[in-house]
Scaffold this motif. Structure first.
Motif, mmCIF file in Angstrom:
data_model
loop_
_atom_site.group_PDB
_atom_site.id
_atom_site.type_symbol
_atom_site.label_atom_id
_atom_site.label_comp_id
_atom_site.label_asym_id
_atom_site.label_seq_id
_atom_site.Cartn_x
_atom_site.Cartn_y
_atom_site.Cartn_z
ATOM 1 N N UNK A 380 29.907 27.232 5.718
ATOM 2 C CA UNK A 380 28.479 27.542 5.681
ATOM 3 C C UNK A 380 27.941 27.780 7.086
ATOM 4 N N UNK A 381 26.972 28.683 7.182
ATOM 5 C CA UNK A 381 26.299 28.930 8.444
ATOM 6 C C UNK A 381 25.112 28.005 8.639
ATOM 7 N N UNK A 382 24.571 27.994 9.853
ATOM 8 C CA UNK A 382 23.380 27.205 10.156
ATOM 9 C C UNK A 382 22.375 28.079 10.901
ATOM 10 N N UNK A 383 21.090 27.707 10.810
ATOM 11 C CA UNK A 383 20.024 28.409 11.516
ATOM 12 C C UNK A 383 19.203 27.413 12.319
ATOM 13 N N UNK A 384 18.613 27.931 13.415
ATOM 14 C CA UNK A 384 17.740 27.097 14.229
ATOM 15 C C UNK A 384 16.405 27.761 14.440
ATOM 16 N N UNK A 385 15.766 27.433 15.567
ATOM 17 C CA UNK A 385 14.450 27.964 15.903
ATOM 18 C C UNK A 385 14.500 28.475 17.331
ATOM 19 N N UNK A 389 18.066 25.519 19.698
ATOM 20 C CA UNK A 389 19.293 26.161 19.228
ATOM 21 C C UNK A 389 20.428 25.164 19.041
ATOM 22 N N UNK A 390 20.058 23.886 18.891
ATOM 23 C CA UNK A 390 21.112 22.882 18.723
ATOM 24 C C UNK A 390 21.862 23.041 17.407
ATOM 25 N N UNK A 391 21.354 23.892 16.507
ATOM 26 C CA UNK A 391 22.084 24.142 15.265
ATOM 27 C C UNK A 391 23.480 24.703 15.544
ATOM 28 N N UNK A 392 23.670 25.285 16.728
ATOM 29 C CA UNK A 392 24.980 25.833 17.079
ATOM 30 C C UNK A 392 26.032 24.745 17.244
ATOM 31 N N UNK A 393 25.594 23.502 17.352
ATOM 32 C CA UNK A 393 26.531 22.379 17.462
ATOM 33 C C UNK A 393 26.873 21.762 16.109
ATOM 34 N N UNK A 394 26.316 22.351 15.033
ATOM 35 C CA UNK A 394 26.567 21.834 13.694
ATOM 36 C C UNK A 394 27.692 22.608 13.013
ATOM 37 N N UNK A 395 28.548 21.878 12.321
ATOM 38 C CA UNK A 395 29.556 22.449 11.431
ATOM 39 C C UNK A 395 29.168 22.098 10.003
ATOM 40 N N UNK A 396 29.342 23.034 9.088
ATOM 41 C CA UNK A 396 28.975 22.753 7.697
ATOM 42 C C UNK A 396 29.894 23.501 6.747
ATOM 43 N N UNK A 397 30.247 22.841 5.653
ATOM 44 C CA UNK A 397 30.994 23.472 4.572
ATOM 45 C C UNK A 397 30.700 22.738 3.279
ATOM 46 N N UNK A 413 21.154 16.994 17.151
ATOM 47 C CA UNK A 413 21.138 18.406 16.756
ATOM 48 C C UNK A 413 20.397 18.553 15.438
ATOM 49 N N UNK A 414 19.601 19.626 15.368
ATOM 50 C CA UNK A 414 18.840 19.912 14.163
ATOM 51 C C UNK A 414 19.112 21.354 13.731
ATOM 52 N N UNK A 415 18.968 21.605 12.466
ATOM 53 C CA UNK A 415 19.108 22.963 11.960
ATOM 54 C C UNK A 415 19.005 22.986 10.451
ATOM 55 N N UNK A 416 19.051 24.194 9.904
ATOM 56 C CA UNK A 416 19.077 24.367 8.451
ATOM 57 C C UNK A 416 20.437 24.917 8.051
ATOM 58 N N UNK A 417 21.058 24.250 7.113
ATOM 59 C CA UNK A 417 22.351 24.701 6.582
ATOM 60 C C UNK A 417 22.076 25.748 5.513
ATOM 61 N N UNK A 418 22.686 26.914 5.663
ATOM 62 C CA UNK A 418 22.447 28.037 4.755
ATOM 63 C C UNK A 418 23.242 27.838 3.470
ATOM 64 N N UNK A 419 22.569 27.372 2.440
ATOM 65 C CA UNK A 419 23.255 27.090 1.179
ATOM 66 C C UNK A 419 23.474 28.340 0.342
ATOM 67 N N UNK A 420 22.511 29.293 0.396
ATOM 68 C CA UNK A 420 22.642 30.553 -0.352
ATOM 69 C C UNK A 420 22.958 30.299 -1.820
ATOM 70 N N UNK A 421 22.207 29.374 -2.416
ATOM 71 C CA UNK A 421 22.428 29.024 -3.824
ATOM 72 C C UNK A 421 21.112 29.046 -4.588
#
Length: 467
Positions: A380-385, A389-397, A413-421
């Motif tokens: 999964x991808x992540x988005x920030x503001x 841009x600390x979302x770049x330090x997040x891993x998600x699956x 680190x903060x961000x939104x995980x792109x669920x696309x669901x």
């Protein structure tokens, strides 16, 4: 099948159970402790008969002796028992219980639902292995230095990037006799276990072997070394799992040549030394390829994770390898936080305190990962503001019904995980972190439209189930 494997350094492990304990008489409660929920197999590393000639080399090598004393300051002569990869013959060492002892250990593991993995070393043997005298044509000959056998000089084993190993003799991967003998030897090992881990398997690839040995190897055969061996093994031993220790980006090639799983050293290096971006790029590879990898944070060749990974990075990296596709390898002492890397030549571990918190964390992680790794896996991808841009330090699956998020950095680190669901919309969702029990309530519409907002501390993780 993507097994979770626990590697045991057999000789020092037995020594830690008491003087004279062999595989035949390990107490049942010890096997119960080994059989932690979430494990599928145990790799008993180093069971084969070690070489007296190799032991003599180890005891006279100044560099090895220094490493021995670093690991065991109170080293004695009895602590040095020789390398398990300097094999005199593929028979379980009598000091470890012999073949009967191994059979008992395999039976005890089977009772607990665990399979057994053993080693094979295809590239070299001990200098006192019977084959040197009986089948010299199986070996590389003609080097200036080496082992003198019957008027011949047999080369010392090596890979193309380092000096020769002084305690082993180099087999010739282009020899038809050696190839046939490999199949028979591995078949005999397969009679005693459920999986075989092949040491330095990439050294036998035609191009690599030719580059290492040149004219001394003779002309390269048209056929690669491994396909016929692995194919014939599967005919004789259906269900046998084959694992390749592999480096130099040879993993895909070895998968195509018959191995179920190959070491993922690239992921190890990235988790230990690099950032989330490099890890994410690595995880974008084809899923079929990733399913054929084996992920780890330490093994008998690598430094101890507790000594290598600072702060909370060890736990974050452990959550990653435990919840990714592919096989997983854990190492004896990793759960307890051992920090001393023990040379494989030694017969006992140093005394080290147990990190009870780390042990409990790993036991929970094993159990949780077994429930999470089901269904479809997606990176999964992540988005920030703009101002964060600390979302770049997040891993998600995600797996079916589960979501893993890891902050692979030493800062929040903060961000939104792109669920696309879009199917998440229309109801409220309860997200439970399976590692620590925290519960989060989220709107399905927000999840469907914007993804999941996360705010993680340094090296923080979520392993979430959606209910």
């Amino acid at each position: 099948m993507t097994p979770v494997i626990y590697e045991i350094d057999t000789w020092p492990w037995l020594a830690g159970l008491g003087k004279g304990v062999t595989l035949a008489d390990v107490p049942g409660h010890v096997w119960d402790e080994v059989a932690a929920p979430g494990l599928d197999a145990v790799w008993l590393m180093g069971v084969w008969e070690r070489s007296p000639a190799g032991l003599a080399v180890a005891r006279s090598n100044d560099g090895l002796q220094r490493s021995f004393h670093e690991a065991l300051p109170d080293l004695t002569a009895e602590d040095v028992v020789g390398s398990p990869y300097c094999v005199r013959q593929y028979r379980v060492d009598d000091r470890l219980g012999g073949p009967d002892g191994l059979a008992v250990a395999r039976s005890e593991l089977r009772k607990r639902g665990l399979r057994l993995v053993l080693d094979y070393v295809p590239n070299h043997v001990a200098p006192d292995h019977p084959a040197l005298a009986e089948h010299p044509d199986w070996f590389i000959q003609g080097t200036p230095d080496g082992f003198h056998v019957g008027g011949r000089v047999i080369a010392q084993g090596r890979d193309p990037y380092f000096p020769p190993w002084p305690d082993v003799a180099q087999l010739n991967a282009f020899s038809p006799g050696m190839r046939a003998a490999t199949l028979e030897m591995m078949s005999g090992i397969a009679d005693q276990c459920d999986g075989i881990r092949c040491d330095m398997a990439m050294l036998l690839i035609n191009e690599i072997f030719a580059r290492t040995w040149g004219h001394l190897a003779g002309p390269a055969p048209a056929e690669e070394f491994w396909p016929r061996v692995t194919g014939a093994l599967r005919e004789r031993h259906p269900g046998l799992v084959l694992i390749a220790e592999a480096y130099w980006d040879t993993e895909w090639m070895l998968q195509q040549q018959g191995f179920d799983h190959c070491y993922d050293k690239r992921l190890y290096d990235r988790l230990v030394h690099e950032d989330a971006g490099s890890v994410s790029k690595h995880l974008s590879a084809d899923l079929a390829y990733q399913n054929g990898l084996i992920r780890f944070l330490e093994n008998h060749d690598e430094p101890r994770a507790a000594a290598t990974l600072p702060g909370g990075r060890e736990r974050a990296a452990a959550v990653a390898i435990a919840t990714l596709p592919g096989a997983t390898l854990w190492h004896d002492g990793e759960f307890e936080g051992r920090r001393v890397h023990l040379p494989v030549f030694l017969a006992r571990f140093p005394d080290e305190p147990v990190d009870a918190g780390l042990r409990d964390f790993h036991r929970t992680l094993l159990r949780v990962a077994a429930s999470v790794r089901r269904g479809e896996w997606r990176l999964l991808g992540t988005e920030g503001w703009p101002d964060n841009q600390t979302h770049q330090d997040l891993l998600a699956w995600s797996w079916s019904g589960h979501l893993v998020v890891i902050n692979l950095s030493d800062h929040p680190s903060q961000g939104r995980v792109e669920l696309a669901r879009p199917d998440l919309a229309g109801r409220a969702w309860r997200l439970t972190d399976l590692l620590d029990g925290r519960v989060f309530e989220r709107s399905g519409s927000d999840l469907a439209e914007n993804g999941l907002y996360v705010d993680l501390p340094p090296w923080g993780t979520h392993v979430l189930t959606l209910e």
